[in-house]
Design an enzyme around this catalytic site. Structure first.
Site, mmCIF file in Angstrom:
data_model
loop_
_atom_site.group_PDB
_atom_site.id
_atom_site.type_symbol
_atom_site.label_atom_id
_atom_site.label_comp_id
_atom_site.label_asym_id
_atom_site.label_seq_id
_atom_site.Cartn_x
_atom_site.Cartn_y
_atom_site.Cartn_z
ATOM 1 N N ASN A 196 0.825 -1.206 0.000
ATOM 2 C CA ASN A 196 0.000 0.000 0.000
ATOM 3 C C ASN A 196 0.863 1.261 0.000
ATOM 4 O O ASN A 196 0.448 2.309 -0.491
ATOM 5 C CB ASN A 196 -0.936 -0.010 1.209
ATOM 6 C CG ASN A 196 -2.087 -0.983 1.039
ATOM 7 O OD1 ASN A 196 -2.869 -0.872 0.102
ATOM 8 N ND2 ASN A 196 -2.183 -1.943 1.927
ATOM 9 N N HIS A 226 12.284 -0.772 2.724
ATOM 10 C CA HIS A 226 11.727 0.017 1.625
ATOM 11 C C HIS A 226 12.785 1.017 1.163
ATOM 12 O O HIS A 226 13.288 1.813 1.971
ATOM 13 C CB HIS A 226 10.479 0.761 2.077
ATOM 14 C CG HIS A 226 9.498 -0.104 2.818
ATOM 15 N ND1 HIS A 226 8.990 -1.271 2.306
ATOM 16 C CD2 HIS A 226 8.947 0.029 4.048
ATOM 17 C CE1 HIS A 226 8.156 -1.812 3.166
ATOM 18 N NE2 HIS A 226 8.120 -1.045 4.239
#
Length: 275
Positions: A196, A226
């Protein structure tokens, strides 16, 4: 000046539990939990509502009956598709955590139009990443490229239809394996609980079609990692976040869970720091 905020939660998972716990513990002054809603009479959300001694409701009707100022969506892409526009039409603000649902351009435009017409707040928090303030600022000057690499331990990718269809034995991996590489618009729907953040990055930046997403299962990792890269006329930006997985759900970063609390505090206060 902070305002009193009546909040309802849609969902009964890890994030919903964290928010309910923090409210019960007195860590969210001025924010009251008016109820928790789920899909059916036997939803996990019902058990969570009972645990925290708050009303339980089913679907949108249950949410609207409590007259909340905002609904914290912590459920699923399907829940966003089913309820987001109608809640905004009713004048109820929505904090959307299952942001990947908004890769559907028609849904996103309908939600934005509903928010504009009713004046209700549509808020997609940062989730498990950072740097959106710098990205939004850079976009004013123009951005040439935005990429995000989402690398997690193999366990985080279990139970995902897209991965299972490829016949990948996640337990047997000895080295990193790229599960997807391409435009965020194509990749985000394949991983509804895991990426998401790529949707948030796309909406804050240069869009789903130009934002590049790489999804990696890496047996050498213990943390959800990330890596974001942005380049353009204002310079280059690289951010690496190494997030602990949520204790009850390895698909979700613990930071993403706390982002829900930060979002509630942000909409409650008239004081803002950062873009």
């Amino acid at each position: 000046m902070e305002k009193n905020l009546r909040v309802a939660i849609l969902g009964g998972g890890t994030i919903a539990r964290l928010v309910a716990r923090e409210m019960r513990g007195g860590n969210m002054p001025g924010v009251s939990l008016v109820g928790i809603a789920g899909r059916s009479a036997e939803s996990k959300a019902k058990h969570l509502a009972r645990e925290f001694a708050v009303p339980y409701g089913i679907g949108r009707d249950g949410l609207l009956a409590w007259r909340p100022d905002a609904v914290l969506e912590a459920a699923s892409h399907d829940a966003v598709r089913e309820h987001l526009v109608a809640l905004l039409d009713a004048g109820v603000g929505v904090i959307v955590l299952s942001a990947g649902a908004l890769a559907d351009e028609r849904l996103r435009r309908a939600a934005e139009s509903a928010a504009a017409a009713s004046g209700a707040l549509l808020y997609v928090p940062s989730g498990g990443i950072g740097g959106l303030d710098a990205l939004k600022t850079a976009c004013i000057a123009g951005v040439d490229e935005v990429t995000i690499k989402v690398a997690k331990p193999p366990a985080a990718w279990k139970g995902i239809a897209y991965v299972e269809a490829r016949g990948i034995d996640l337990d047997a991996l000895k080295e990193p394996l790229t599960l997807f590489a391409g435009p965020a618009r194509e990749g985000v729907p394949h991983f509804p609980q895991n990426v998401n953040i790529a949707a948030v990055l796309s909406m804050a930046g240069i869009g789903f079609d130009r934002t590049r997403l790489e999804v990696v299962a890496d047996p050498g990792l213990e943390l959800n990692t990330h890596t974001i890269r942005v380049s353009g006329p204002t310079g280059r930006l690289t951010i690496v976040l190494e997030n602990l997985p949520a204790p009850e759900n390895p698909k979700t970063s613990w930071l993403a869970c706390y982002s829900a609390l930060a979002a509630l505090r942000a909409i409650q206060s008239n004081v803002r720091y950062g873009t």
